[in-house]
Every structure is written in structure tokens, then in C-alpha cells.
Enzyme design. Sequence first.
Site, PDB file in Angstrom:
ATOM      1  CG  HIS A   1      -0.662  18.519  -0.877  1.00 46.50           C
ATOM      2  ND1 HIS A   1      -0.369  17.519  -0.066  1.00 46.50           N
ATOM      3  CD2 HIS A   1      -1.816  18.344  -1.726  1.00 46.50           C
ATOM      4  CE1 HIS A   1      -0.973  16.024  -0.672  1.00 46.50           C
ATOM      5  NE2 HIS A   1      -1.420  16.912  -1.953  1.00 46.50           N
TER       6      HIS A   1
HETATM    7  N1  UDP Z   1      -8.599  16.505  -5.410  1.00 48.42           N
HETATM    8  C1  UDP Z   1     -10.227  16.529  -5.404  1.00 48.42           C
HETATM    9  N2  UDP Z   1     -10.125  17.680  -5.058  1.00 48.42           N
HETATM   10  C2  UDP Z   1      -9.510  18.741  -4.866  1.00 48.42           C
HETATM   11  C3  UDP Z   1      -8.072  18.535  -4.806  1.00 48.42           C
HETATM   12  C4  UDP Z   1      -7.344  17.085  -5.393  1.00 48.42           C
HETATM   13  O1  UDP Z   1     -11.096  15.163  -5.791  1.00 48.42           O
HETATM   14  O2  UDP Z   1      -9.714  19.812  -4.146  1.00 48.42           O
HETATM   15  C5  UDP Z   1      -8.227  14.802  -5.594  1.00 48.42           C
HETATM   16  C6  UDP Z   1      -7.714  14.746  -7.061  1.00 48.42           C
HETATM   17  O3  UDP Z   1      -8.972  14.289  -8.308  1.00 48.42           O
HETATM   18  C7  UDP Z   1      -7.326  13.319  -6.786  1.00 48.42           C
HETATM   19  C8  UDP Z   1      -7.025  13.522  -5.333  1.00 48.42           C
HETATM   20  O4  UDP Z   1      -7.862  14.016  -5.442  1.00 48.42           O
HETATM   21  O5  UDP Z   1      -7.781  12.292  -6.985  1.00 48.42           O
HETATM   22  C9  UDP Z   1      -5.429  13.590  -5.393  1.00 48.42           C
HETATM   23  O6  UDP Z   1      -4.578  13.615  -3.860  1.00 48.42           O
HETATM   24  P1  UDP Z   1      -4.046  14.542  -2.747  1.00 48.42           P
HETATM   25  O7  UDP Z   1      -3.645  16.000  -3.575  1.00 48.42           O
HETATM   26  O8  UDP Z   1      -4.687  14.913  -2.069  1.00 48.42           O
HETATM   27  O9  UDP Z   1      -2.926  13.160  -2.766  1.00 48.42           O
HETATM   28  P2  UDP Z   1      -1.327  12.938  -3.551  1.00 48.42           P
HETATM   29  O10 UDP Z   1      -1.762  12.172  -4.638  1.00 48.42           O
HETATM   30  O11 UDP Z   1      -0.588  14.471  -3.392  1.00 48.42           O
HETATM   31  O12 UDP Z   1      -1.093  12.157  -2.616  1.00 48.42           O
END
Ligand code: UDP
Length: 363
Positions: free
Chosen positions: A209
Site C-alpha cells: 500500500h
Molecule cells: N493487518 C490486518 N489486516 C490486513 C492487513 C494488515 O489486520 O488485511 C495488520 C497487520 O497484522 C499489522 C498492521 O495491520 O498489525 C499493519 O498495518 P499497515 O500495513 O496498514 O501499516 P504499516 O505497518 O505499514 O504502517
Amino acid sequence: MSIRKRITLVAGARPNFMKIAPIVHAIIKDGSMDYRIVHTGQHYDKVMSDTFFEELNIPKPDANLGCGGGSQAEQTAKIMMAFEQDLMLNETDLVVVVGDVTSTMACTIAAEKLHVKVAHVEAGIRSYDMTMPEEVNRMVTDSIADYYFTTTEEAKALLESKRVPSSKVFFVGNVMIDTLMTNYDRLCKPDFYDKMNLKQGEYLVMTMHRPNNVDNIVHFDLMLKEICENADGLPIIFPIHPRTAKMMTEGGMHIQNLHLVEPLGYLEFNYLVRNSKAVVTDSGGVTEETTVMGVPCMTLRDNTERPETCTVGTNELIGTNPANIAPAMKRLMRGEWKKGGIPEKWDGKAAERIVAVLKTLVE
Ligand code: UDP
């Protein structure tokens, strides 16, 4: 008679919810402080927000600022205005912000301008990539917050190198891992798992994303093609972030072994990850979870603010050049990925340590 102190916990977007959950639970367990939860509304629908409150047993927010949508600057401004109002109406002794989303930065600025102290959880991490909105959020937040909770010793050292007094920096571990450990035995099979005949170790999970990857459609299509063509025909489950869904072309949607699903709840997503052969991602949080679960993780980014997931964990940075994908996928498929360990203090007790410190800060 001592007056009970009040903590305001801010959460705005998906990766915040799994970070505030253990902190709220530890505050409740400790019982000596009051708390409010303010949801900025940055992510607002069921799949990106409500589900996490339900699944992770986070109490309903005390306020929802309803600040979804808009450009980076519009969202920052809306959140600052709304949070300023909220803080003026609701006395608080300390604001706790987590992670690196727009709400983290906007609420820190609003609170500091009202002379309310701010503690930042997951402070001191840097990708040094200023094209990432999150990097700007991290740098601004860390330059004006009052107290810092870090996931690693390195993040603590970074803050100290920026002349933050060491008395204000606390290496407590990783609250994301608290949530993973608390919920490990509750992880549950998504509905489609049996319908699609998924088998342990015989499918991949993908999440993508970041603007750098998904905003250029030609580049993104090329990456998808490289991943899917080099997966030995294994199904690739892709819970698709709303931001990415907007960018997907017909071409990408019809790759045979690529299965697009709605964003999943935390319990289903991590069930899928735990049982997968490997994960392909550009998420930061996911690389921490794969590290702790020992699942091979291939990150399609040129940098990471979480280097310990590579030096200690199972994560490897492949970069964003599509030409790098096939050789890495081949190693992954042959099972030649490195085995990892678990970083120090990623032990499920970070929130407990945070609350022990918070008590001393508001005394
Ligand atoms: N996650 C979730 N469902 C999904 C994809 C990700 O619950 O379909 C969770 C994942 O386990 C982690 C978090 O979302 O705990 C990560 O979020 P994201 O990738 O949006 O943010 P980033 O970590 O890249 O800032």
C-alpha cells in the site's frame, strides 16, 4: 486526597489500533490512572477501524473526531483543529501517541501548542526516506514530543544522538508484539481458507500500500507480474488496502494465482500469515509480526525504519526494482530463506513497562 491523573490515548489509522490495545489494557489492569481514547477518524470504516476495536477488545473511543479523507495537509489541519478543541474541553495530564501516521504528528503538534505533554510510542525509528509521509510524521513528532518509548536500543540511541536527554527515552520493547502474543491462540481461519483449499505452507500472503509502490500503475503491475509468475503456481492471497484498490488495473486483477480479498481483521490476517509459506509486503508492522512468527518475509522497499527485522528477524529488503523480484522469489520457493531470531524485549511486556513509566511521568 490524591487526584487521579488522566492519560489521553490517540489512535487514527489501522496500524495504530494494535498499538494502543495493549496500552489501554495495561492502564486498566494497573488501575491507578484514568484514560480517554480519542479516535481521529483517519481510518473510519468497518474493515480498517471498527473490526480492530471489536477483535482486540479496545474500549469504544470516548471521542471520534471524524477527520477522514483529504490530502496530507488537509487531514493534518483537520485533525489539529479538532484535537485542539477536544483537549480544551477535556483536561488531560499526558497525551500518548503511537506509530507514525498523520494523526500521530497532528495530535502531537496540537497538544504541544496547548502545553500538554506528549509521549510517543515507537519513537526514534527512521527510514531516512523523505518521500514517505510517515517519515515526516516521525521526524516532526520526535522533534517536539516530551517522552519517548522505543522498540529497540538503536532507536533510543538515535534520539539521544539528536540531543534528547536520556532521562526522557525509555527502551520498552514493541507493543505490536504484545498484541500478537496476547492474541496468538485466538488467531482464526478466514472464511475463504477452506473454500480455497489453502494448505499450511502452500500459499503466500501479500500486502502492498505504500505510495512509492502502488501509485505508479505500470510499475506496480510489473511487480505483481514478477511475484505471481515466480511463485511456482502457489496461490497468493492479497488483502487489498483501500488505497491500493483504487490503483489496481484490470490486468493486475486477472492474474491467475493472485487472489484479491478485502482487508482482513487482525485475527484472520495473522492466522493467514502464521500458516503461510512466506509474506511479500511493503508494510512496516507486518515485518515485525513475521519476525516474531518466524515466517520468511520479503519487503519490496529500498529502506526500512525497522532494520532489526532484517538483522535479527526473517525480513529481507529486496528493493523496488522489479528485476530483483524473480531471484528472491526463487530463493524463497526453494526454502533458502534465512532463519531469524527475536529482537530484545519483543516479549509481550512492552505495554506493562510503558505504564510503569507513565505513572512516574504524571505523578
Ligand atoms: N493487518 C490486518 N489486516 C490486513 C492487513 C494488515 O489486520 O488485511 C495488520 C497487520 O497484522 C499489522 C498492521 O495491520 O498489525 C499493519 O498495518 P499497515 O500495513 O496498514 O501499516 P504499516 O505497518 O505499514 O504502517
